[in-house]
Scaffold this motif. Structure first.
Motif, PDB file in Angstrom:
ATOM      1  N   THR A 106      -0.546  -1.845   4.679  1.00 58.00           N
ATOM      2  CA  THR A 106      -0.924  -3.112   5.306  1.00 58.00           C
ATOM      3  C   THR A 106       0.354  -3.823   5.696  1.00 58.00           C
ATOM      4  O   THR A 106       1.234  -4.059   4.853  1.00 58.00           O
ATOM      5  CB  THR A 106      -1.743  -3.979   4.335  1.00 58.00           C
ATOM      6  OG1 THR A 106      -2.933  -3.283   3.978  1.00 58.00           O
ATOM      7  CG2 THR A 106      -2.112  -5.304   4.981  1.00 58.00           C
ATOM      8  N   GLY A 108      -4.712  -4.521  -8.785  1.00 62.28           N
ATOM      9  CA  GLY A 108      -5.880  -5.137  -9.407  1.00 62.28           C
ATOM     10  C   GLY A 108      -5.886  -6.640  -9.175  1.00 62.28           C
ATOM     11  O   GLY A 108      -4.866  -7.238  -8.814  1.00 62.28           O
ATOM     12  N   ASP A 109      -7.029  -7.256  -9.372  1.00 59.59           N
ATOM     13  CA  ASP A 109      -7.171  -8.699  -9.143  1.00 59.59           C
ATOM     14  C   ASP A 109      -6.492  -9.506 -10.245  1.00 59.59           C
ATOM     15  O   ASP A 109      -6.432  -9.082 -11.402  1.00 59.59           O
ATOM     16  CB  ASP A 109      -8.648  -9.082  -9.088  1.00 59.59           C
ATOM     17  CG  ASP A 109      -9.337  -8.550  -7.829  1.00 59.59           C
ATOM     18  OD1 ASP A 109      -8.721  -8.633  -6.754  1.00 59.59           O
ATOM     19  OD2 ASP A 109     -10.480  -8.057  -7.938  1.00 59.59           O
ATOM     20  N   ALA A 138      -5.869  -8.634  -0.225  1.00 61.39           N
ATOM     21  CA  ALA A 138      -6.727  -7.473  -0.491  1.00 61.39           C
ATOM     22  C   ALA A 138      -5.896  -6.222  -0.772  1.00 61.39           C
ATOM     23  O   ALA A 138      -6.222  -5.426  -1.661  1.00 61.39           O
ATOM     24  CB  ALA A 138      -7.652  -7.238   0.695  1.00 61.39           C
ATOM     25  N   ALA A 139      -4.792  -6.057  -0.035  1.00 63.28           N
ATOM     26  CA  ALA A 139      -3.941  -4.886  -0.242  1.00 63.28           C
ATOM     27  C   ALA A 139      -3.267  -4.934  -1.609  1.00 63.28           C
ATOM     28  O   ALA A 139      -3.153  -3.909  -2.295  1.00 63.28           O
ATOM     29  CB  ALA A 139      -2.892  -4.813   0.866  1.00 63.28           C
ATOM     30  N   LYS A 191      -5.767  -4.067  -4.318  1.00 66.75           N
ATOM     31  CA  LYS A 191      -6.009  -2.623  -4.373  1.00 66.75           C
ATOM     32  C   LYS A 191      -4.844  -1.916  -5.067  1.00 66.75           C
ATOM     33  O   LYS A 191      -5.034  -0.917  -5.771  1.00 66.75           O
ATOM     34  CB  LYS A 191      -6.186  -2.073  -2.958  1.00 66.75           C
ATOM     35  CG  LYS A 191      -6.582  -0.619  -2.899  1.00 66.75           C
ATOM     36  CD  LYS A 191      -6.741  -0.149  -1.456  1.00 66.75           C
ATOM     37  CE  LYS A 191      -7.907  -0.851  -0.779  1.00 66.75           C
ATOM     38  NZ  LYS A 191      -8.144  -0.314   0.586  1.00 66.75           N
ATOM     39  N   LEU A 192      -3.660  -2.469  -4.912  1.00 62.95           N
ATOM     40  CA  LEU A 192      -2.472  -1.848  -5.489  1.00 62.95           C
ATOM     41  C   LEU A 192      -2.343  -2.130  -6.989  1.00 62.95           C
ATOM     42  O   LEU A 192      -1.991  -1.242  -7.772  1.00 62.95           O
ATOM     43  CB  LEU A 192      -1.234  -2.365  -4.745  1.00 62.95           C
ATOM     44  CG  LEU A 192       0.118  -1.731  -5.048  1.00 62.95           C
ATOM     45  CD1 LEU A 192       0.161  -0.298  -4.564  1.00 62.95           C
ATOM     46  CD2 LEU A 192       1.236  -2.551  -4.391  1.00 62.95           C
ATOM     47  N   GLY A 225       0.824  -1.201   0.000  1.00 68.07           N
ATOM     48  CA  GLY A 225       0.000   0.000   0.000  1.00 68.07           C
ATOM     49  C   GLY A 225       0.857   1.249   0.000  1.00 68.07           C
ATOM     50  O   GLY A 225       2.085   1.189   0.105  1.00 68.07           O
TER      51      GLY A 225
END
Length: 241
Positions: free
Chosen positions: A106, A167-168, A160-161, A164-165, A100
């Motif tokens: 995180t 993309g999936d 999850a972090a 967010k950084l 992050g």
């Protein structure tokens, strides 16, 4: 080097055949004892016992003679599906102490290790009559294992972090067509003192795999791991944030 399950269709046939014979022998024994034909009942019971014992000996014997293997990055570990093979290999990995931006980081308990794992539907393992239909891989999981045998599972907050950084990335359950592949990024929270990390990719289900002769999940069978680095390589890339 690669790892391909040996005689996978034959082991399934052996298991199904043994199970079918056990069911028929049990039914025959019940009928025989019910109709007071004890000699038939004892014969069916004895045959069932001998077949079960033989299968158990073969299961344990093959497991005890198996060998642990560690495949280098890029080398494929195959899993036998119903009519084809799915291969997994390590593409790359990274390490970081946080994920992050500076305002919302995180943090792991130890360090984050991000593994890029490739899933490939090998088109050379299918029948020419199968066609180009999609395949959803069987449920599988991945863990990191260090040289002391400690296991480190995926970190939900780290995953999850990273999403967010960056993309999936595709999940390990995403369907493929023959020849297709994708790379999944898996985030693990690993102790700082963990060394010589390897990835273990395994089936989630326990039955019937635990009872299949030669299957990696069978009793006492040695495991197949995927190394993060080639021999003599210790440096990992650091995550760009």
């Amino acid at each position: 080097m690669e790892f391909m399950p040996e005689h996978a269709p034959l082991t399934v046939v052996a298991f199904l055949g043994t199970a079918a014979f056990m069911a028929m022998a049990s039914a025959a024994a019940l009928v025989a004892f019910w109709t007071k034909r004890k000699w038939i009942g004892f014969g069916a019971t004895t045959l069932a016992f001998l077949l079960t014992s033989g299968y158990a000996l073969a299961l344990v014997g093959v497991s005890l003679t198996s060998h642990e293997k560690t495949l280098a990055p890029g080398e494929n570990k195959y899993f036998c599906e119903m009519d084809c093979h799915i291969a997994y290999s390590v593409v790359d990995f990274e390490e970081t102490k946080a994920l992050g931006d500076e305002s919302q980081q995180t943090l792991p308990a130890g360090r984050f290790v991000i593994v890029q794992l490739k899933t490939w539907f090998d088109p050379d393992t299918i029948s020419k009559h199968r066609g180009d239909g999609i395949l959803a891989p069987n449920p599988r999981h991945a863990v990191l294992v260090d040289e002391a045998g400690h296991q480190f599972r995926q970190s939900p907050k780290g995953q999850a972090a990273l999403a967010k950084l960056r993309g999936d990335t595709p999940p390990l359950s995403q369907p493929l067509r023959p020849g297709e592949s994708y790379v999944t990024e898996l985030v693990f929270d690993v102790a700082d003192n963990a060394r010589n990390l390897r990835v273990f990719v395994g089936d989630d289900s326990a039955i019937p795999e635990r009872l299949l002769i030669g299957h990696e999940n069978s009793f006492l069978h040695r495991k197949i791991f995927l190394a993060l680095t080639a021999p003599g390589t210790v440096q990992a890339r650091r995550v760009s944030r």
